[in-house]
Design a protein around this motif. Structure first.
Motif, PDB file in Angstrom:
ATOM      1  N   TYR A 163      39.335 -99.547  27.530  1.00  0.00           N
ATOM      2  CA  TYR A 163      38.442 -99.928  26.651  1.00  0.00           C
ATOM      3  C   TYR A 163      38.948-101.073  25.897  1.00  0.00           C
ATOM      4  O   TYR A 163      38.143-102.148  25.552  1.00  0.00           O
ATOM      5  CB  TYR A 163      37.687 -99.082  26.128  1.00  0.00           C
ATOM      6  CG  TYR A 163      36.447 -99.287  25.254  1.00  0.00           C
ATOM      7  CD1 TYR A 163      35.279 -99.492  26.047  1.00  0.00           C
ATOM      8  CD2 TYR A 163      36.374 -99.531  23.981  1.00  0.00           C
ATOM      9  CE1 TYR A 163      34.075 -99.781  25.376  1.00  0.00           C
ATOM     10  CE2 TYR A 163      34.940 -99.914  23.320  1.00  0.00           C
ATOM     11  CZ  TYR A 163      33.956-100.183  24.082  1.00  0.00           C
ATOM     12  OH  TYR A 163      32.823-100.518  23.672  1.00  0.00           O
ATOM     13  N   TYR A 219      19.017 -95.596  23.797  1.00  0.00           N
ATOM     14  CA  TYR A 219      20.018 -96.033  22.719  1.00  0.00           C
ATOM     15  C   TYR A 219      19.514 -95.333  21.548  1.00  0.00           C
ATOM     16  O   TYR A 219      18.347 -95.482  21.195  1.00  0.00           O
ATOM     17  CB  TYR A 219      19.971 -97.630  22.521  1.00  0.00           C
ATOM     18  CG  TYR A 219      20.826 -97.932  21.424  1.00  0.00           C
ATOM     19  CD1 TYR A 219      21.967 -98.221  21.432  1.00  0.00           C
ATOM     20  CD2 TYR A 219      20.290 -98.077  20.092  1.00  0.00           C
ATOM     21  CE1 TYR A 219      22.823 -98.702  20.508  1.00  0.00           C
ATOM     22  CE2 TYR A 219      20.747 -98.454  19.065  1.00  0.00           C
ATOM     23  CZ  TYR A 219      22.420 -98.822  19.077  1.00  0.00           C
ATOM     24  OH  TYR A 219      23.108 -99.216  18.033  1.00  0.00           O
ATOM     25  N   GLY A 220      20.413 -94.335  21.135  1.00  0.00           N
ATOM     26  CA  GLY A 220      20.139 -93.826  19.798  1.00  0.00           C
ATOM     27  C   GLY A 220      18.740 -92.950  20.051  1.00  0.00           C
ATOM     28  O   GLY A 220      17.882 -92.685  18.938  1.00  0.00           O
ATOM     29  N   TRP A 263      20.967-103.968  24.158  1.00  0.00           N
ATOM     30  CA  TRP A 263      19.699-103.199  24.281  1.00  0.00           C
ATOM     31  C   TRP A 263      18.744-103.929  23.483  1.00  0.00           C
ATOM     32  O   TRP A 263      18.797-104.189  22.452  1.00  0.00           O
ATOM     33  CB  TRP A 263      19.958-101.804  23.802  1.00  0.00           C
ATOM     34  CG  TRP A 263      18.987-100.890  24.005  1.00  0.00           C
ATOM     35  CD1 TRP A 263      18.733-100.130  25.071  1.00  0.00           C
ATOM     36  CD2 TRP A 263      18.193-100.419  22.962  1.00  0.00           C
ATOM     37  NE1 TRP A 263      17.637 -99.454  24.805  1.00  0.00           N
ATOM     38  CE2 TRP A 263      17.110 -99.308  23.529  1.00  0.00           C
ATOM     39  CE3 TRP A 263      17.795-100.834  21.548  1.00  0.00           C
ATOM     40  CZ2 TRP A 263      16.132 -98.777  22.707  1.00  0.00           C
ATOM     41  CZ3 TRP A 263      16.819-100.453  20.853  1.00  0.00           C
ATOM     42  CH2 TRP A 263      15.997 -99.358  21.509  1.00  0.00           C
ATOM     43  N   ASP A 299      31.064-108.183  25.464  1.00  0.00           N
ATOM     44  CA  ASP A 299      31.775-107.624  24.203  1.00  0.00           C
ATOM     45  C   ASP A 299      31.817-108.639  23.167  1.00  0.00           C
ATOM     46  O   ASP A 299      31.445-108.385  21.979  1.00  0.00           O
ATOM     47  CB  ASP A 299      33.411-107.603  24.693  1.00  0.00           C
ATOM     48  CG  ASP A 299      34.222-107.070  23.676  1.00  0.00           C
ATOM     49  OD1 ASP A 299      33.742-106.488  22.448  1.00  0.00           O
ATOM     50  OD2 ASP A 299      35.367-107.422  23.240  1.00  0.00           O
ATOM     51  N   ILE A 303      20.939-105.408  20.496  1.00  0.00           N
ATOM     52  CA  ILE A 303      21.941-104.609  19.992  1.00  0.00           C
ATOM     53  C   ILE A 303      23.054-104.312  20.916  1.00  0.00           C
ATOM     54  O   ILE A 303      22.767-104.052  22.206  1.00  0.00           O
ATOM     55  CB  ILE A 303      21.099-103.323  19.541  1.00  0.00           C
ATOM     56  CG1 ILE A 303      20.003-103.760  18.658  1.00  0.00           C
ATOM     57  CG2 ILE A 303      21.997-102.109  19.054  1.00  0.00           C
ATOM     58  CD1 ILE A 303      18.824-102.410  18.489  1.00  0.00           C
ATOM     59  N   LEU A 307      26.051-102.486  22.944  1.00  0.00           N
ATOM     60  CA  LEU A 307      25.895-100.972  23.499  1.00  0.00           C
ATOM     61  C   LEU A 307      26.974-100.255  22.723  1.00  0.00           C
ATOM     62  O   LEU A 307      28.021-100.923  22.539  1.00  0.00           O
ATOM     63  CB  LEU A 307      25.910-101.006  25.074  1.00  0.00           C
ATOM     64  CG  LEU A 307      25.100-101.872  25.720  1.00  0.00           C
ATOM     65  CD1 LEU A 307      25.410-101.588  27.192  1.00  0.00           C
ATOM     66  CD2 LEU A 307      23.627-101.389  25.467  1.00  0.00           C
ATOM     67  N   PRO A 308      26.928 -99.111  22.419  1.00  0.00           N
ATOM     68  CA  PRO A 308      28.159 -98.227  21.877  1.00  0.00           C
ATOM     69  C   PRO A 308      29.033 -97.834  22.876  1.00  0.00           C
ATOM     70  O   PRO A 308      28.908 -98.001  24.046  1.00  0.00           O
ATOM     71  CB  PRO A 308      27.198 -97.007  21.379  1.00  0.00           C
ATOM     72  CG  PRO A 308      25.999 -96.786  22.669  1.00  0.00           C
ATOM     73  CD  PRO A 308      25.555 -98.298  22.662  1.00  0.00           C
ATOM     74  N   ALA A 309      30.221 -97.542  22.390  1.00  0.00           N
ATOM     75  CA  ALA A 309      31.333 -97.367  23.042  1.00  0.00           C
ATOM     76  C   ALA A 309      31.202 -96.153  24.087  1.00  0.00           C
ATOM     77  O   ALA A 309      30.163 -94.926  23.493  1.00  0.00           O
ATOM     78  CB  ALA A 309      32.567 -96.928  22.388  1.00  0.00           C
ATOM     79  N   ASP A 338      31.376 -92.258  25.766  1.00  0.00           N
ATOM     80  CA  ASP A 338      31.918 -90.863  25.350  1.00  0.00           C
ATOM     81  C   ASP A 338      32.933 -90.495  26.038  1.00  0.00           C
ATOM     82  O   ASP A 338      33.043 -90.603  27.375  1.00  0.00           O
ATOM     83  CB  ASP A 338      30.560 -89.929  25.382  1.00  0.00           C
ATOM     84  CG  ASP A 338      31.099 -88.730  24.802  1.00  0.00           C
ATOM     85  OD1 ASP A 338      32.049 -88.378  24.064  1.00  0.00           O
ATOM     86  OD2 ASP A 338      30.313 -87.570  25.086  1.00  0.00           O
TER      87      ASP A 338
END
Length: 329
Positions: free
Chosen positions: A46, A94-95, A120, A190, A200, A202-204, A206
């Motif tokens: 990552y 997302y969220g 997003w 990125d 928005i 994207l989150p990393a 899990d």
């Protein structure tokens, strides 16, 4: 008996239950191993230094290796800004909200085309459409993105400008552009240089291992419990049978023996007899004959109460006669 029909049915049920539990435990263990391997790949790639796309995908039709998932690549080129090129991937979370991914083809300097998820976008309240998405920047850019394997095809009817999954091979025919598209992978943006407005980020992903290992332990414990419970029941039944056989061999209980927890009773003594005057006898009750540990005499009908009194009166007369004689002399 231990080898009864009921016992055999119990053995079959326990064997079936233990087999099912072990199978589920094994499946959870495989899921744990898969999740652990995925987390290890994410942690390794990552934040790794970017590499050339050709190092991961030698040809546009190459398939991305599992160990290269989330690897960063660096590309220089430009987006396809034609309205027909900008797509939105439906039903993306997302969220806790459901929206869209903005998906745009990026043509590199060598002519290779790679689909890029720029971020997003929320959906409109009244319609299943993206709500005010950021425009796609024009001109030459240098970007870094993380490569992901292509998603599976979802054969559904799609609204105009939208897709259900990111499958480049399925999407390529509908894009108004030339060049060789990478069909085995896509990339998640990125960073862009120069920077511009974007949806928005994207989150990393899990990297937690989830509950699979604890579920594995639980299923194994269940698999052990059923046979252990059966052994316990059979041992209790065997002990009960041994106790019953021992009771039969010991014979009937002695009826004269006092019952456990009771006080033995003494036999009642026979009535005592007392010889009375005149040769008659009188029976004494048990209470009378055993008072204070000694036989107690009882008065009979042939022994009048006046005897003692008569004896006292004779003595008095003798004493009076003795006094009169003394006075005369």
């Amino acid at each position: 008996m231990l080898l009864s029909r009921e016992t055999l049915v119990g053995l079959l049920l326990v064997a079936l239950a233990a087999t099912v539990c072990l199978g589920l435990g094994r499946w959870q263990w495989h899921r744990f191993e898969e999740r652990r391997a995925e987390a290890a790949v994410i942690e390794a790639n990552y934040d790794a230094d970017p590499v050339a796309l050709s190092r991961l995908l030698p040809t546009p039709g190459s398939t991305l290796a599992a160990e290269d998932d989330w690897q960063r690549v660096e590309l220089r080129g430009e987006y396809c800004t034609d309205p027909g090129c900008v797509l939105y991937v439906r039903n993306r979370q997302y969220g806790g909200a459901t929206g869209f991914y903005q998906l745009v083809p990026f043509r590199a300097e060598d002519g290779t085309v790679l689909l890029i998820v720029r971020g997003w976008v929320d959906s409109q309240d009244s319609a299943s459409q993206p709500d005010d998405p950021a425009p796609v920047p024009a001109g030459e850019l240098t970007l870094t993105a993380r490569v992901r394997p292509a998603e599976r095809v979802l054969d559904r009817e799609r609204p105009e400008g939208q897709v259900h999954s990111i499958n480049p091979q399925q999407i390529a025919a509908d894009l108004p552009l030339d060049g060789e598209m990478v069909t085995g992978a896509y990339a998640v943006l990125d960073a862009e240089q120069p920077e511009s407005a974007r949806p928005i980020a994207l989150p990393a992903p899990d990297t937690s291992l989830g509950p699979h290992l604890s579920y594995t332990v639980q299923w194994v414990l269940f698999a052990i419990f059923f046979p252990a419970a059966l052994v316990y029941v059979l041992r209790r039944r065997l002990q009960d049978e041994r106790d019953a056989v021992a009771a039969e061999r010991s014979g009937p209980a002695d009826e004269s023996a006092p019952a456990p927890g009771t006080t033995p009773t003494m036999p009642e003594p026979a009535p005592a007899t007392v010889a009375a005057a005149g040769g008659s006898t009188t029976e004494l009750s048990s209470e009378q004959s055993t008072s204070c540990g000694r036989p107690r005499r009882t008065r009979t009908s042939t022994q009048p109460r006046t005897v003692a009194r008569a004896r006292r009166r004779g003595q008095d007369e003798e004493e009076e006669d003795a006094l009169i004689d003394q006075q005369q002399h």
